[in-house]
Write a protein that holds these residues in place. Sequence first.
Motif, mmCIF file in Angstrom:
data_model
loop_
_atom_site.group_PDB
_atom_site.id
_atom_site.type_symbol
_atom_site.label_atom_id
_atom_site.label_comp_id
_atom_site.label_asym_id
_atom_site.label_seq_id
_atom_site.Cartn_x
_atom_site.Cartn_y
_atom_site.Cartn_z
ATOM 1 N N ILE A 283 0.835 -1.200 0.000
ATOM 2 C CA ILE A 283 0.000 0.000 0.000
ATOM 3 C C ILE A 283 0.874 1.255 0.000
ATOM 4 C CG2 ILE A 283 -1.620 1.362 1.386
ATOM 5 C CD1 ILE A 283 -2.851 -1.347 2.291
ATOM 6 N N SER A 284 1.941 1.233 0.776
ATOM 7 C CA SER A 284 2.820 2.401 0.827
ATOM 8 C C SER A 284 3.330 2.762 -0.561
ATOM 9 C CB SER A 284 4.030 2.129 1.721
ATOM 10 O OG SER A 284 3.619 1.961 3.050
ATOM 11 N N PHE A 285 3.838 1.776 -1.254
ATOM 12 C CA PHE A 285 4.414 2.084 -2.559
ATOM 13 C C PHE A 285 3.355 2.301 -3.623
ATOM 14 C CE2 PHE A 285 8.158 0.577 -0.315
ATOM 15 C CZ PHE A 285 9.006 1.632 -0.616
ATOM 16 N N ASP B 128 -5.536 -10.321 -2.712
ATOM 17 C CA ASP B 128 -5.562 -9.637 -1.413
ATOM 18 C C ASP B 128 -5.262 -8.153 -1.598
ATOM 19 O OD1 ASP B 128 -6.216 -11.718 0.266
ATOM 20 O OD2 ASP B 128 -4.132 -12.299 0.644
ATOM 21 N N MET B 129 -4.210 -7.863 -2.343
ATOM 22 C CA MET B 129 -3.793 -6.472 -2.499
ATOM 23 C C MET B 129 -4.850 -5.656 -3.234
ATOM 24 S SD MET B 129 -1.204 -6.427 -0.727
ATOM 25 C CE MET B 129 -0.995 -7.986 0.107
ATOM 26 N N GLN C 33 -7.922 -5.858 -2.887
ATOM 27 C CA GLN C 33 -8.912 -5.437 -1.880
ATOM 28 C C GLN C 33 -8.501 -4.156 -1.180
ATOM 29 O OE1 GLN C 33 -8.976 -9.188 0.565
ATOM 30 N NE2 GLN C 33 -11.120 -8.574 0.685
ATOM 31 N N PHE C 34 -7.194 -3.930 -1.152
ATOM 32 C CA PHE C 34 -6.694 -2.740 -0.470
ATOM 33 C C PHE C 34 -6.439 -1.609 -1.466
ATOM 34 C CE2 PHE C 34 -4.901 -6.334 2.173
ATOM 35 C CZ PHE C 34 -5.946 -6.296 3.092
ATOM 36 N N GLY C 35 -6.966 -1.756 -2.668
ATOM 37 C CA GLY C 35 -6.822 -0.694 -3.659
ATOM 38 C C GLY C 35 -5.449 -0.622 -4.283
ATOM 39 N N VAL C 36 -4.658 -1.681 -4.157
ATOM 40 C CA VAL C 36 -3.323 -1.692 -4.760
ATOM 41 C C VAL C 36 -3.466 -2.043 -6.244
ATOM 42 C CG1 VAL C 36 -1.072 -2.846 -4.770
ATOM 43 C CG2 VAL C 36 -2.204 -2.316 -2.605
ATOM 44 N N MET C 37 -2.976 -1.174 -7.091
ATOM 45 C CA MET C 37 -3.095 -1.407 -8.530
ATOM 46 C C MET C 37 -2.071 -2.448 -8.976
ATOM 47 S SD MET C 37 -3.699 2.403 -10.088
ATOM 48 C CE MET C 37 -2.014 2.912 -9.896
ATOM 49 N N PRO C 38 -2.404 -3.237 -9.974
ATOM 50 C CA PRO C 38 -1.418 -4.192 -10.486
ATOM 51 C C PRO C 38 -0.225 -3.433 -11.038
ATOM 52 C CG PRO C 38 -3.590 -4.570 -11.456
ATOM 53 C CD PRO C 38 -3.665 -3.264 -10.727
ATOM 54 N N PRO C 39 0.983 -3.979 -10.870
ATOM 55 C CA PRO C 39 2.151 -3.302 -11.426
ATOM 56 C C PRO C 39 2.104 -3.321 -12.950
ATOM 57 C CG PRO C 39 2.752 -5.437 -10.510
ATOM 58 C CD PRO C 39 1.320 -5.207 -10.154
ATOM 59 N N ASP C 40 2.849 -2.426 -13.587
ATOM 60 C CA ASP C 40 2.925 -2.438 -15.047
ATOM 61 C C ASP C 40 3.646 -3.692 -15.520
ATOM 62 O OD1 ASP C 40 1.700 0.124 -15.474
ATOM 63 O OD2 ASP C 40 3.521 1.010 -14.660
ATOM 64 N N VAL C 41 4.664 -4.079 -14.783
ATOM 65 C CA VAL C 41 5.392 -5.306 -15.099
ATOM 66 C C VAL C 41 5.553 -6.084 -13.802
ATOM 67 C CG1 VAL C 41 7.449 -6.307 -16.157
ATOM 68 C CG2 VAL C 41 6.741 -3.979 -16.782
ATOM 69 N N VAL D 19 -12.898 -5.405 9.029
ATOM 70 C CA VAL D 19 -13.194 -3.986 8.824
ATOM 71 C C VAL D 19 -13.294 -3.579 7.352
ATOM 72 C CG1 VAL D 19 -12.214 -3.186 10.990
ATOM 73 C CG2 VAL D 19 -10.746 -3.436 8.995
ATOM 74 N N GLY D 20 -13.027 -4.502 6.450
ATOM 75 C CA GLY D 20 -13.053 -4.144 5.039
ATOM 76 C C GLY D 20 -11.701 -3.641 4.578
ATOM 77 N N GLY D 21 -11.386 -3.901 3.334
ATOM 78 C CA GLY D 21 -10.066 -3.557 2.814
ATOM 79 C C GLY D 21 -9.796 -2.067 2.790
ATOM 80 N N GLU D 22 -10.823 -1.278 2.517
ATOM 81 C CA GLU D 22 -10.590 0.151 2.382
ATOM 82 C C GLU D 22 -10.220 0.798 3.721
ATOM 83 O OE1 GLU D 22 -13.677 2.265 0.334
ATOM 84 O OE2 GLU D 22 -12.470 4.089 0.202
#
Length: 506
Positions: free
Chosen positions: A47-49, A101-102, A104-112, A288-291
Amino acid sequence: MTPLRLHDSLRRQKVPFEPLEPGKVGMYVCGPTPYAPAHIGHAYSAISFDTIRRSLRFLGYVVRYVRNITDVEDKIIRRANELGEDPMALAARFADAYNSDMAQFGVMPPDVEPKVSTHIAEIIDLTAKLVANGSAYAVDGDVYFQVDTFPPYGKLSGMSVDDLRAGASERELVEKAKKSPVDFALWKAAKPGEPAWDSPWGKGRPGWHIECSAMTVAHLGQSFDIHGGGKDLIFPHHENEIAQSQGAYGTETFARYWMHNGFLNFDGEKMSKSLGNVFGCDQIADAVGGEALRFFCVKHHYRSPIEFEVDEIRALDGTPTGVRFRSLEAADRDLEYFYVTLSKIDAFTAQGGDGGDGAVLPEAEKLVRATHEALADDFNSPKVMAAMHEAAQLGNKLIAEGKGIDKAVRRRTLARVARDLRAVGEALGVLANAPATYLRDRRDRLVRRKAIDVTKIDRLIADRAAARAAKDFTRGDEIRNELAAIGIELLDTPQGTDWRVHDDAS
RNA sequence: GGAGCCAUCGCCAAGUGGUAAGGCAGUGGUCUGCAAAACCACCAUCCCCGGUUCAAAUCCGGGUGGCUCCUCCA
C-alpha cells in the motif's frame, strides 16, 4: 508538474527529485516471496508504494512501476517439499492470492510483474559478467560475490564490512568455501529435491538477491529512478543489489533514489509470529473491510513506524475468543464520515443540478492545491487527510445551510468539493466506491459482527413510525431506547427513518 | 558488542530554525417532538538537563525511556 522532494535512504535526507527523463519515473519495488498467505505487513508495504505510485501520477508523472515476484527461493522450496507440491506451482498459487488480497486494499497491479523463474537467463548472464570482471568467484558449483572488490559496500545500510565480518565469524556460520564470511551467493549448486537450471557452473539456482539486479536491468535499464521496499530489506538485500549491479555495470548505475517504508508495530513491538501478532489480509478485510486498512495506512506517513492497536477479546472466563483492530475501526469511522459526506453531496446535486460552470467559493479551491504541496513533500499523505477533512466540512456546511450564498455558486461549490475529494482520494487509493455501496457493506459487516437481527429492527422501526404518526412520542422514544440498547442508532430524515450500527468508540 | 531510529494534547498523528495541521475521545452550543448525523466553539509549548541562536518541538552535547537492524522477516 509540481517539483518533488523525497527522502532518499542512501543520502539520508530529503532531496529534489530529478528523474532520468523529465516527466517519467521508472520505479522498482521488491515484491513478495509467495510461500504463505499474505499478512498485514505485506499489505502495508504494498500500500505504501502503491500510494507513492498513485501520488506520482497525481503530480503529473508517467510512472512505469515494476514489482517482482520472487518465485524461486529457499522458503518456497522448503514449504513445497513439506506439502509435496511443485515449488513453482506453490509460488504461483500464493502469488495469485497475494494479488487478489492487495486488490482489496486498492493496490493497482504493477505495469510489469517479473518472476525469477522467467529471468534465469538474465541472472546467469549477470552472474557470468561478475565472474568475468573479477567481482565474483565460483566454488564447487556455487558462485559468490566477493565483497572486498566493491569498496562502497555498506554505504546504504551504514554497515562496516569489518564489523560484519567479525559478526559473521562469531556466529560460526562461515561456509568454508567462501573467501570471506561476508561474501554472498549469486548462484547455488543444485541439491536434491530443488528446482535447478543449467549454468556455466553446473546445475543450480539463483541466490536470493541477484534476481532484483537482473530484473531491474531487464525492465528499467542499468540506471533507473526509484527503488523501494520495506526497511528490513536495506540490509542485506538492497546493499547486495547495489554491489551486484554496480559491480557489473559501473558505480554510476542502478537506483538513483532509494525509498523504504517504516514498519507496523503492535504495542511497540514489531510483528512476529512468536508474539502471535501476525494478522492475515483476509482476517483484516473480513473484520473492517479492505478500504479501512488502506485509509489507516495513508493516515500515516510511509516512513514512520505505525502503532497498530489490537485488543484481545476474552470470554468471561478469560479465554481469548478473538481480536478487535481498534486502529482500523477508528479508520473505518473516519472513512464513513467521508462517504456520508459524499453521499449527501451527491444526493443534493442530483436533485437540483450541479450549478454548471463558473466560480466556486474560494475555500473549495484549496484541496487540490494543498494535496499537490503535501504529496510533493515526500508524499505527506497525513497532510492530505487534513485538507480532505477541511473540504468535507465545507461540503457539509453548505448542505446544512445555504443562506447568504448564491444558489448556483453553492451548487457548483458542492459539486467541486465532491469531485476533488474523489480526485484526491484516487491519489491515496481511497473513496473509489459508490457511497451507498460502502455504507451498505459497512453496516452489513457490523450487523454480522454483532449478530444483530435485522428483521427485528425493521419491525420496530415500522412500529415506531406508526406511534409517531399518532403523536405517541412516548412509545416512539421507548422503541428508540430499546434499539439503542442493542446498539442501533436511528436516523430520522425527511425521507423516513434510517439506522446505523453504533460503533462504540474507544 | 557494532549500526541506526524514535520520544509532540487522554488516544492516533503531521510538523526538522520563526512562534504547535488533522482525526478520535471530551466539554458547551445550533439543528431536532426527543435523538442521531451534520455544523459551530473550546481543548497541547512539544521526555529531562545543559548549550548555540534575535528566535528551537525543530540544531549541538549529556541523560532517561522505547524500538529496529547486524540471522528468515513487509
